[in-house]
Design an enzyme around this catalytic site. Sequence first.
Site, PDB file in Angstrom:
ATOM      1  N   GLU A  35     -21.726 -41.219  99.287  1.00 56.62           N
ATOM      2  CA  GLU A  35     -21.131 -39.881  99.167  1.00 56.62           C
ATOM      3  C   GLU A  35     -20.728 -39.590  97.716  1.00 56.62           C
ATOM      4  O   GLU A  35     -20.397 -40.503  96.970  1.00 56.62           O
ATOM      5  CB  GLU A  35     -19.883 -39.777 100.048  1.00 56.62           C
ATOM      6  CG  GLU A  35     -20.210 -39.704 101.534  1.00 56.62           C
ATOM      7  CD  GLU A  35     -18.961 -39.623 102.391  1.00 56.62           C
ATOM      8  OE1 GLU A  35     -17.843 -39.670 101.847  1.00 56.62           O
ATOM      9  OE2 GLU A  35     -19.109 -39.525 103.621  1.00 56.62           O
ATOM     10  N   LYS A 188     -59.613 -28.444  96.877  1.00 55.59           N
ATOM     11  CA  LYS A 188     -58.839 -29.565  97.433  1.00 55.59           C
ATOM     12  C   LYS A 188     -58.476 -29.280  98.890  1.00 55.59           C
ATOM     13  O   LYS A 188     -58.115 -28.163  99.230  1.00 55.59           O
ATOM     14  CB  LYS A 188     -57.555 -29.738  96.603  1.00 55.59           C
ATOM     15  CG  LYS A 188     -56.618 -30.807  97.124  1.00 55.59           C
ATOM     16  CD  LYS A 188     -55.410 -30.987  96.195  1.00 55.59           C
ATOM     17  CE  LYS A 188     -54.150 -30.397  96.797  1.00 55.59           C
ATOM     18  NZ  LYS A 188     -52.939 -30.650  95.997  1.00 55.59           N
ATOM     19  N   ARG A 190     -56.121 -30.977 102.194  1.00 52.66           N
ATOM     20  CA  ARG A 190     -55.112 -31.984 102.547  1.00 52.66           C
ATOM     21  C   ARG A 190     -55.012 -32.077 104.072  1.00 52.66           C
ATOM     22  O   ARG A 190     -54.873 -31.054 104.740  1.00 52.66           O
ATOM     23  CB  ARG A 190     -53.759 -31.588 101.953  1.00 52.66           C
ATOM     24  CG  ARG A 190     -52.690 -32.676 102.092  1.00 52.66           C
ATOM     25  CD  ARG A 190     -51.331 -32.177 101.598  1.00 52.66           C
ATOM     26  NE  ARG A 190     -51.230 -32.066 100.152  1.00 52.66           N
ATOM     27  CZ  ARG A 190     -50.794 -33.036  99.343  1.00 52.66           C
ATOM     28  NH1 ARG A 190     -50.451 -34.193  99.844  1.00 52.66           N
ATOM     29  NH2 ARG A 190     -50.716 -32.836  98.042  1.00 52.66           N
ATOM     30  N   GLY A 222     -48.729 -38.028  92.297  1.00 53.25           N
ATOM     31  CA  GLY A 222     -49.865 -38.077  91.373  1.00 53.25           C
ATOM     32  C   GLY A 222     -51.208 -38.111  92.096  1.00 53.25           C
ATOM     33  O   GLY A 222     -52.264 -38.076  91.455  1.00 53.25           O
TER      34      GLY A 222
END
Length: 292
Positions: A35, A188, A190, A222
Amino acid sequence: MVIAGPGSLDLAKSISKNLNVEFIEPELKLFSDGESKIRIPSVDHKHCIIVQSLYPPIDRHIIQLLMMIHKCRRDNASKITVIIPYMAYARQDKVFLEGEIISISVLAELIQNCGTTEVITVDIHNELSLSYFSITIKNVSAIPILAEYLKKNKTIENSIIVSPDKGGTKRAKKIAELLKLQILCLKKTRDRKTGLVSIEENLGLVVEGLDAILIDDMISTGGSIVKACRVLKKNKIRNIIVLCTHALLLDNALEKIINAGVQEIISTNSIPNICSKVDLAPILSNVVVNTN
Ligand code: R5P
């Protein structure tokens, strides 16, 4: 007054210098269970500008931010401007798989319900996230200062701007226009369940002998950049520089990216680390001045 969150001490100091206003560094204590305890002197009825970037440890940085906002509200601050250079949880801005929670909408509610008047952030992952805030939120683009840095420090005449995915097309176009360079968007995909990324190798464009300036909003593990480099190298690209706003650099990302053939990573100081070479303080200070 500018109040520095534990995640953004240097940036907050720099913003307070630019604005020529009082700087406050809260007293922070971390308990053994994780905390945070924060002490801030009374802010009375002042305009408080809290700076806290939400990089890892993300949830700790979030609760620290909420505590600081809460304290300023309790002290009857006349206005609470919250600068969040890196906005966490913005990648879950919709339901992709049934049952998922739109995390950025939860974060937005917490930030505003604690008493924030306005939010300033930088290159949020997707502008859709802004719609979850019902208070004023400004999304500042770091593209012009990243472009300026490249112009001043690198030889870029033989370069092509590359976005690792279609989602980054707008960003890539903007910097390509500023630098008067050609642009290429990789394809790309995913897997939403495994998170695995793949990139189409056929570019539909001859890039042999060119240098690449790969640009993304963030580098997390990355993985996307490494895959993009493999594809670019297969297509006989010469040198590769990586440019991003938020360099999270998790799981040895820096090493993986350098091993993939990247010469240099250049990012803003939204997340302080070895790659943060471009200072956000001047543009963030300008936004504060222009909205007050
Ligand atoms: C994804 O859409 C983002 O723009 C980044 O490409 C991604 O979040 C980077 O993550 P990682 O570095 O883990 O591939």
